[in-house]
Design an enzyme around this catalytic site. Structure first.
Site, PDB file in Angstrom:
ATOM      1  N   PRO A   2       1.003  -1.308   0.194  1.00  0.00           N
ATOM      2  CA  PRO A   2      -0.385   0.354   0.208  1.00  0.00           C
ATOM      3  C   PRO A   2       0.564   1.452  -0.046  1.00  0.00           C
ATOM      4  O   PRO A   2       1.353   1.845   1.032  1.00  0.00           O
ATOM      5  CB  PRO A   2      -1.021  -0.491   1.794  1.00  0.00           C
ATOM      6  CG  PRO A   2      -0.534  -1.763   1.837  1.00  0.00           C
ATOM      7  CD  PRO A   2       0.333  -1.935   1.213  1.00  0.00           C
ATOM      8  N   GLU A   3       0.851   1.751  -1.330  1.00  0.00           N
ATOM      9  CA  GLU A   3       1.325   3.393  -1.232  1.00  0.00           C
ATOM     10  C   GLU A   3       0.508   4.108  -1.159  1.00  0.00           C
ATOM     11  O   GLU A   3      -0.861   3.497  -1.116  1.00  0.00           O
ATOM     12  CB  GLU A   3       3.107   3.813  -1.920  1.00  0.00           C
ATOM     13  CG  GLU A   3       3.460   1.845  -2.449  1.00  0.00           C
ATOM     14  CD  GLU A   3       4.678   2.397  -3.316  1.00  0.00           C
ATOM     15  OE1 GLU A   3       4.739   3.428  -3.710  1.00  0.00           O
ATOM     16  OE2 GLU A   3       5.270   1.462  -3.419  1.00  0.00           O
ATOM     17  N   LYS A  60       0.945   7.592   3.264  1.00  0.00           N
ATOM     18  CA  LYS A  60       0.025   6.680   2.896  1.00  0.00           C
ATOM     19  C   LYS A  60      -0.933   6.373   4.303  1.00  0.00           C
ATOM     20  O   LYS A  60      -0.926   5.312   4.831  1.00  0.00           O
ATOM     21  CB  LYS A  60       1.851   5.263   3.955  1.00  0.00           C
ATOM     22  CG  LYS A  60       2.102   5.479   2.135  1.00  0.00           C
ATOM     23  CD  LYS A  60       3.704   4.521   2.394  1.00  0.00           C
ATOM     24  CE  LYS A  60       4.483   4.804   1.303  1.00  0.00           C
ATOM     25  NZ  LYS A  60       5.703   4.108   1.909  1.00  0.00           N
ATOM     26  N   ARG A 272      16.099  -4.002  -0.601  1.00  0.00           N
ATOM     27  CA  ARG A 272      14.956  -3.952  -1.156  1.00  0.00           C
ATOM     28  C   ARG A 272      14.813  -4.192  -2.589  1.00  0.00           C
ATOM     29  O   ARG A 272      16.886  -3.848  -2.494  1.00  0.00           O
ATOM     30  CB  ARG A 272      13.789  -2.711  -0.306  1.00  0.00           C
ATOM     31  CG  ARG A 272      14.047  -1.811  -0.881  1.00  0.00           C
ATOM     32  CD  ARG A 272      12.791  -0.796  -0.733  1.00  0.00           C
ATOM     33  NE  ARG A 272      12.312  -0.618   0.939  1.00  0.00           N
ATOM     34  CZ  ARG A 272      12.933   0.460   1.830  1.00  0.00           C
ATOM     35  NH1 ARG A 272      13.311   1.047   1.393  1.00  0.00           N
ATOM     36  NH2 ARG A 272      12.449  -0.108   3.085  1.00  0.00           N
TER      37      ARG A 272
END
Length: 293
Positions: A2-3, A60, A272
């Site tokens: 979720p951004e 967010k 990441r």
DNA sequence: CGGGCCTCCTGAATGC
DNA sequence: TGCATTCAGGAGGCCC
């Protein structure tokens, strides 16, 4: 993940589900979900009797406001947080917190497989000329590009000063909020900028173009209901986002660049994954990596 | 205080 | 088949 587009899609779905309803009970199934609440022992008690009046968002973060209250309920979805309606007694996978209401209608459930999400009660800081009323504990979060008070120049100033990889700045929620790993990679690909380029080495013009692409990609993704990549994000109504089909960089390592055909590079960045085109987004002469002097 | 790194966590995917 | 390892990542917190 979720951004901003995913969180905004959730915000829109939450309104019709909870606005105007009064919380009658709160069940916390997993204390980690409320670990960021300053007084987590009384989390549920302090919400009972509160009537939800609106659902707001910055970057967010989401927050529910209450009628006649200077407090709010802040929510961050983390990597896998979801809000879903559920019948009383219905079992929901990875359920962490359940809210029920005084109207006998559906409960509101917060579920979260990876438990990086968080719910907490916070005080609202009064509105100022530059900002609306907002939760005190997220005052370090910058305005997002969709905020009516968002101003581009101060953001460009910050980008121009930071002596770190441009991708680090895009992901820094205190500079600009709402961008995560997916949309950072997409924006950089569209801008033909290598993720390790130092932010302060980019001209104001290129930074300005980059921010235009950030705005565009967030808008397009929102129009598609967000990006569902690994199944961990769905809207409140259970629907998946459709933007994954439109991704040009994220998740496409080893596949051909849609622009030049070169094989996209996937590499580690700040623990990441990061994907860029080695031809369209050439490595800078000086990267953000330390150079021996 | 800027910058970099670590940690929290689960389940799918992969390795042997 | 089954057990162990790897991977994904937002953001607060810590260290230099």
């Amino acid at each position: 993940m979720p951004e901003l587009p995913e969180v905004e899609t959730v915000r829109k779905g939450l309104g019709p589900l909870c606005e105007g309803r009064e919380i009658a009970g709160v069940i916390v199934y997993h204390p980690r979900a409320i670990r960021r609440d300053p007084k987590s022992k009384t989390f549920g008690q302090r919400l009972v009797g509160k009537k939800i009046s609106s659902v707001k968002r910055r970057g967010k973060y989401l927050w529910l406001t209450f009628a006649n209250s200077s407090q709010c309920l802040v929510a961050h979805l983390g990597l896998s947080g979801q809000f879903r309606p559920a019948r009383p007694g219905e079992v929901v996978a990875h359920e962490r917190v359940r809210f029920n209401f005084d109207d006998q209608m559906a409960d509101l459930v917060f579920c979260d497989q990876r438990t990086f999400g968080a719910l907490f009660i916070d005080d609202l800081l009064p509105a100022s000329p530059a900002d609306i009323e907002s939760p005190s504990l997220i005052s370090h979060i910058a305005l997002d590009p969709f905020d009516p008070n968002f101003a581009i120049d101060p953001v460009l100033d910050k980008f121009s000063r930071r002596n770190v990889a441009i991708k680090t700045v895009l992901l820094d929620q205190t500079v600009l909020s709402g961008v995560g790993n997916i949309y950072a990679d997409e924006s950089l690909w569209r801008s033909k900028i290598h993720p390790l380029t130092r932010s302060n080495h980019l001209s104001r013009k290129r930074l300005s173009v980059l921010l235009t692409h950030v705005n565009d990609v967030l808008s397009e993704a929102l129009g598609s209901g967000g990006t569902t990549f690994d199944g961990l994000y769905v809207a409140v109504n259970g629907e998946s986002g459709r933007f994954s089909r439109s991704l040009a960089a994220y998740g496409r390592g080893g596949q051909p660049c849609h622009r030049c055909g070169a094989t996209l590079c996937r590499e580690k960045f700040a623990n990441r994954s990061s994907v860029h085109c080695p031809k369209c987004q050439p490595a800078p002469k000086l990267t953000s990596q330390k150079v021996d002097s």
